[in-house]
Enzyme design. Sequence first.
Site, mmCIF file in Angstrom:
data_model
loop_
_atom_site.group_PDB
_atom_site.id
_atom_site.type_symbol
_atom_site.label_atom_id
_atom_site.label_comp_id
_atom_site.label_asym_id
_atom_site.label_seq_id
_atom_site.Cartn_x
_atom_site.Cartn_y
_atom_site.Cartn_z
ATOM 1 N N ASP A 114 0.839 -1.209 0.000
ATOM 2 C CA ASP A 114 0.000 0.000 0.000
ATOM 3 C C ASP A 114 0.870 1.253 0.000
ATOM 4 O O ASP A 114 2.058 1.184 0.306
ATOM 5 C CB ASP A 114 -1.007 -0.001 1.166
ATOM 6 C CG ASP A 114 -0.433 -0.460 2.491
ATOM 7 O OD1 ASP A 114 0.813 -0.529 2.608
ATOM 8 O OD2 ASP A 114 -1.208 -0.752 3.412
ATOM 9 N N ASN B 217 -9.021 -1.207 13.026
ATOM 10 C CA ASN B 217 -10.382 -1.302 12.477
ATOM 11 C C ASN B 217 -10.552 -2.551 11.607
ATOM 12 O O ASN B 217 -11.534 -2.680 10.884
ATOM 13 C CB ASN B 217 -10.722 -0.052 11.652
ATOM 14 C CG ASN B 217 -9.820 0.099 10.432
ATOM 15 O OD1 ASN B 217 -8.840 -0.621 10.288
ATOM 16 N ND2 ASN B 217 -10.155 1.030 9.564
ATOM 17 N N HIS C 72 -8.557 -3.469 9.133
ATOM 18 C CA HIS C 72 -8.053 -3.410 7.756
ATOM 19 C C HIS C 72 -6.831 -4.301 7.555
ATOM 20 O O HIS C 72 -6.086 -4.555 8.494
ATOM 21 C CB HIS C 72 -7.787 -1.966 7.306
ATOM 22 C CG HIS C 72 -6.568 -1.295 7.874
ATOM 23 N ND1 HIS C 72 -6.453 0.075 7.946
ATOM 24 C CD2 HIS C 72 -5.414 -1.783 8.392
ATOM 25 C CE1 HIS C 72 -5.270 0.384 8.466
ATOM 26 N NE2 HIS C 72 -4.636 -0.722 8.747
ATOM 27 N N GLU D 139 -9.961 -0.746 3.810
ATOM 28 C CA GLU D 139 -10.718 -0.258 4.954
ATOM 29 C C GLU D 139 -12.129 -0.839 4.933
ATOM 30 O O GLU D 139 -12.688 -1.086 3.864
ATOM 31 C CB GLU D 139 -10.830 1.270 4.845
ATOM 32 C CG GLU D 139 -9.494 2.006 4.841
ATOM 33 C CD GLU D 139 -8.939 2.232 6.238
ATOM 34 O OE1 GLU D 139 -8.646 1.250 6.917
ATOM 35 O OE2 GLU D 139 -8.806 3.392 6.631
HETATM 36 C C1 F6R Z 1 0.910 -1.214 6.370
HETATM 37 C C2 F6R Z 1 -0.454 -1.729 6.307
HETATM 38 C C3 F6R Z 1 -1.378 -1.667 7.472
HETATM 39 C C4 F6R Z 1 -0.727 -2.103 8.786
HETATM 40 C C5 F6R Z 1 -1.749 -2.031 9.936
HETATM 41 C C6 F6R Z 1 -1.108 -2.356 11.279
HETATM 42 O O1 F6R Z 1 1.549 -1.381 5.118
HETATM 43 O O2 F6R Z 1 -0.844 -2.177 5.297
HETATM 44 O O3 F6R Z 1 -2.482 -2.486 7.180
HETATM 45 O O4 F6R Z 1 -0.232 -3.394 8.655
HETATM 46 O O5 F6R Z 1 -2.297 -0.755 9.995
HETATM 47 O O6 F6R Z 1 -0.130 -1.399 11.561
HETATM 48 P P1 F6R Z 1 0.816 -1.542 12.834
HETATM 49 O O7 F6R Z 1 1.643 -2.737 12.616
HETATM 50 O O8 F6R Z 1 1.649 -0.275 12.822
HETATM 51 O O9 F6R Z 1 -0.070 -1.645 14.023
#
Ligand code: F6R
Length: 243
Positions: free
Chosen positions: A70, A137, A139, A144
Amino acid sequence: MGEPRIEVVDDDVELARVGARSIADLVRADPEVTIVPATGETPLGTYAALADLHRDGDLPTEAVSVVQLDEYLGLMSEDRRSLFGWMDRTFLTPLEITGERVTRLPIDGDLDDACAAIDRTLATRGIDLAILGLGSNGHVGFNEPPVSAGAPTRVVHLTPPTVEANARYWGSAQDVPTEAVTLGMRPLLAAASVVVLVSGARKHEIVRRALEGPVGEDVPASFLRTAAGDVTVIVDRAAWEGL
Ligand code: F6R
């Protein structure tokens, strides 16, 4: 397809060790893997442990390819705050994966066209291993909620919880980009292997909903229970038990 394998580990240190071992086993079994590595905080220890293995000559990466998961929109391509910059510093450079072996997500031009082209390529070449984190959330990537299991790679609008969660990297929530590009649920759910890393008590409720609640668009990660390949969730005790 089958139920995800859930591996509960004691803490961050064990998460990194078990995460790196699972990923390294897959790479050693097929050194020509195509990997999609999440950015974010959770996988940092795992990536550092992989880098140690690589430095010690225990993890061949000359044939590994990477596809970006992403990316924010509205940044210059060299911006250090881009997710590419994060992936480069934490994964690509330490593992010496460079040049044409890295597919970046598009950030300008005809994004719809470019996203469709990525999905066409992934439909034939496939993702061997997706290393994912879990948003609070639900994702995965920037898929999302609400999202369907068939969602393609596309431009997305980030929701307030995600903007809030990322504010710490940007100084304030107002500075967080609200548009992004993400690999879609469809290519991710087609991956041969998925390793999901989850850490910390703040992920307790969502990891339980994802693995034990109804499968559906309100919790994108719940669709991993319908994924085509092997899914392993490595979760620390704090997240699993809500300690
Ligand atoms: C990052 C991504 C997000 C994270 C998620 C958890 O490339 O795609 O989906 O993996 O937001 O983030 P952390 O590990 O910082 O809690």
